[in-house]
Design a protein around this motif. Structure first.
Motif, mmCIF file in Angstrom:
data_model
loop_
_atom_site.group_PDB
_atom_site.id
_atom_site.type_symbol
_atom_site.label_atom_id
_atom_site.label_comp_id
_atom_site.label_asym_id
_atom_site.label_seq_id
_atom_site.Cartn_x
_atom_site.Cartn_y
_atom_site.Cartn_z
ATOM 1 N N GLU A 1 1.942 -5.001 9.528
ATOM 2 C CA GLU A 1 1.268 -4.500 10.725
ATOM 3 C C GLU A 1 -0.071 -5.216 10.923
ATOM 4 O O GLU A 1 -0.748 -5.582 9.956
ATOM 5 N N HIS A 2 -0.473 -5.381 12.187
ATOM 6 C CA HIS A 2 -1.770 -5.980 12.479
ATOM 7 C C HIS A 2 -2.892 -5.016 12.100
ATOM 8 O O HIS A 2 -2.750 -3.794 12.231
ATOM 9 N N GLN A 3 -3.985 -5.577 11.618
ATOM 10 C CA GLN A 3 -5.161 -4.781 11.274
ATOM 11 C C GLN A 3 -6.363 -5.298 12.047
ATOM 12 O O GLN A 3 -6.544 -6.506 12.199
ATOM 13 N N GLU A 4 -7.168 -4.368 12.534
ATOM 14 C CA GLU A 4 -8.402 -4.754 13.204
ATOM 15 C C GLU A 4 -9.534 -4.874 12.187
ATOM 16 O O GLU A 4 -9.674 -4.013 11.318
ATOM 17 N N LEU A 5 -10.289 -5.941 12.293
ATOM 18 C CA LEU A 5 -11.406 -6.204 11.380
ATOM 19 C C LEU A 5 -12.695 -6.161 12.189
ATOM 20 O O LEU A 5 -12.927 -7.002 13.074
ATOM 21 N N SER B 1 4.443 -1.614 6.880
ATOM 22 C CA SER B 1 2.989 -1.448 6.971
ATOM 23 C C SER B 1 2.263 -2.729 6.567
ATOM 24 O O SER B 1 1.219 -3.061 7.132
ATOM 25 N N LYS C 1 -8.280 -9.329 15.129
ATOM 26 C CA LYS C 1 -7.016 -8.687 14.761
ATOM 27 C C LYS C 1 -6.268 -9.642 13.847
ATOM 28 O O LYS C 1 -6.061 -10.805 14.194
ATOM 29 N N GLN C 2 -5.898 -9.166 12.669
ATOM 30 C CA GLN C 2 -5.270 -10.022 11.661
ATOM 31 C C GLN C 2 -3.872 -9.538 11.329
ATOM 32 O O GLN C 2 -3.612 -8.336 11.236
ATOM 33 N N GLY C 3 -2.984 -10.475 11.111
ATOM 34 C CA GLY C 3 -1.621 -10.142 10.713
ATOM 35 C C GLY C 3 -0.988 -11.276 9.938
ATOM 36 O O GLY C 3 -1.491 -12.410 9.946
ATOM 37 N N HIS D 1 0.843 -1.194 0.000
ATOM 38 C CA HIS D 1 0.000 0.000 0.000
ATOM 39 C C HIS D 1 0.882 1.249 0.000
ATOM 40 O O HIS D 1 1.881 1.324 0.712
ATOM 41 N N ASN E 1 -16.460 -6.458 8.162
ATOM 42 C CA ASN E 1 -15.192 -7.157 7.935
ATOM 43 C C ASN E 1 -14.890 -8.191 9.012
ATOM 44 O O ASN E 1 -13.841 -8.837 8.973
#
Length: 338
Positions: A179-183, A176, A201-203, A162, A187
């Motif tokens: 990095e962990h992303q909150e869903l 980036s 939380k996905q990574g 990205h 989602n």
């Protein structure tokens, strides 16, 4: 013979001797031309295709790896004129990568790799080609309600990065990505423990890196008023040590010692999202010099010229980057043939 014609002939001859041949723009083929230049610079692909015994393969003009094998061999020859590659383009057209259409280089690149897997009858050799680019990942999804973790292994053939609407660095884009992303909301992911969709939380973490590390800079954005291109700056190094990024990016099972890479090909996009043109910078294997390929026109350039594709002030922006691992052990390209 005129002086102008003499020097033009000399330039064409030198081009052939150096093994970097141009490709005529045929039916809006700049995207495919550019990818062929990067595949030619990735000599490992041509070497594996050369090992493929094709005597029993049907020659109906639909087999993409067969036509790729032929065109890469032609690009290695020392003939002065641009390579005749219409058979390869028509082969792609029969496989629904249409002529007379503008394409996304990232999508066509993945399509070519998929055609190799689907259409080569030598499956172990096809797998070797795929493994050149295979980035093995471990995906973690942690439920934010019960803290249970789901883990699965997957792979990519290129790393989609990205790009922020500001100044970027390749290292920052890679950090980036991991990095962990909150869903949350729509989602949310189904949790087997909670037996319902929950916030999570996905990574992703790296399991292994490939010989050829391909990365795509996602410069195109879909918005209310259509697709637009980000021309913002993304700096990238000529040599890259992947171990320098956040150690959280590596799985506990990652056992690779050498994470050092050297850039050998850059796919460049010029123009905007609706109308653009593709060119390539490639590093020639014998003398390690950089060359710029714009369809049938090829010239030697410096690293400073490659860096102009960072973006920002220039609209010729790097779109795909291809790095090779273990440059100290890198073999020479096969000798050109007549």
């Amino acid at each position: 013979m005129s002086v102008r014609y003499y020097f033009a002939s000399c330039r064409e001859a030198v081009r052939g001797i150096l093994g970097v041949r141009g490709l005529t723009n045929y039916c809006l083929s700049c995207c495919v031309n550019t990818l062929l230049q990067t595949l030619s610079a990735t000599w490992e692909v041509a070497e594996l295709l050369d090992r493929w015994e094709t005597a029993g393969v049907r020659t109906d003009g639909r087999n993409v790896p067969l036509q790729l094998k032929k065109v890469l061999a032609a690009m290695r020859s020392d003939l002065p004129q641009p390579v005749q590659h219409q058979d390869f383009l028509h082969c792609l057209d029969r496989n629904l990568v249409r002529l007379h259409v503008q394409h996304d280089a990232d999508e066509v690149f993945l399509s070519i790799l998929n055609f190799i897997q689907q259409q080569m009858d030598d499956k172990p050799l096809a797998l070797e080609i795929q493994n050149l680019y295979k980035i093995s990942l471990e995906t973690h999804v942690q439920c934010l309600e019960c803290s249970s973790v789901q883990t699965k292994s997957t792979y990519l053939l290129n790393l989609p990065l990205h790009v922020q609407e500001d100044d970027n660095s390749l290292e920052g884009c890679m950090s980036s990505f991991f990095e962990h992303q909150e869903l949350r909301g729509i989602n949310s992911i189904f949790c087997a423990e909670c037996e319902t969709k929950t916030p999570s939380k996905q990574g992703v973490k790296l399991l292994s890196l490939p010989r050829i590390l391909c990365m795509s800079l996602k410069r195109f954005r879909n918005g209310r008023y259509g697709t637009r291109k980000l021309d913002c700056q993304v700096t990238f190094p000529e040599t890259l040590d992947f171990s320098g990024i956040d150690q959280e990016a590596f799985s506990s099972g990652f056992a690779q010692n050498d994470c050092k890479y050297t850039l050998h090909a850059v796919v460049v996009h010029s123009g905007n999202a609706m109308f653009g043109h593709y060119t390539a910078f490639v590093r020639q294997g014998t003398n390690q010099s950089w060359y710029y390929a714009d369809d049938s026109h090829v010239r030697q350039v410096s690293w400073d010229e490659v860096k102009k594709t960072y973006g920002g002030y220039h609209r010729d922006t790097a779109y795909m980057l291809m790095y090779r691992r273990d440059p100290k052990e890198e073999r020479q390209q096969p000798e050109v043939s007549g």
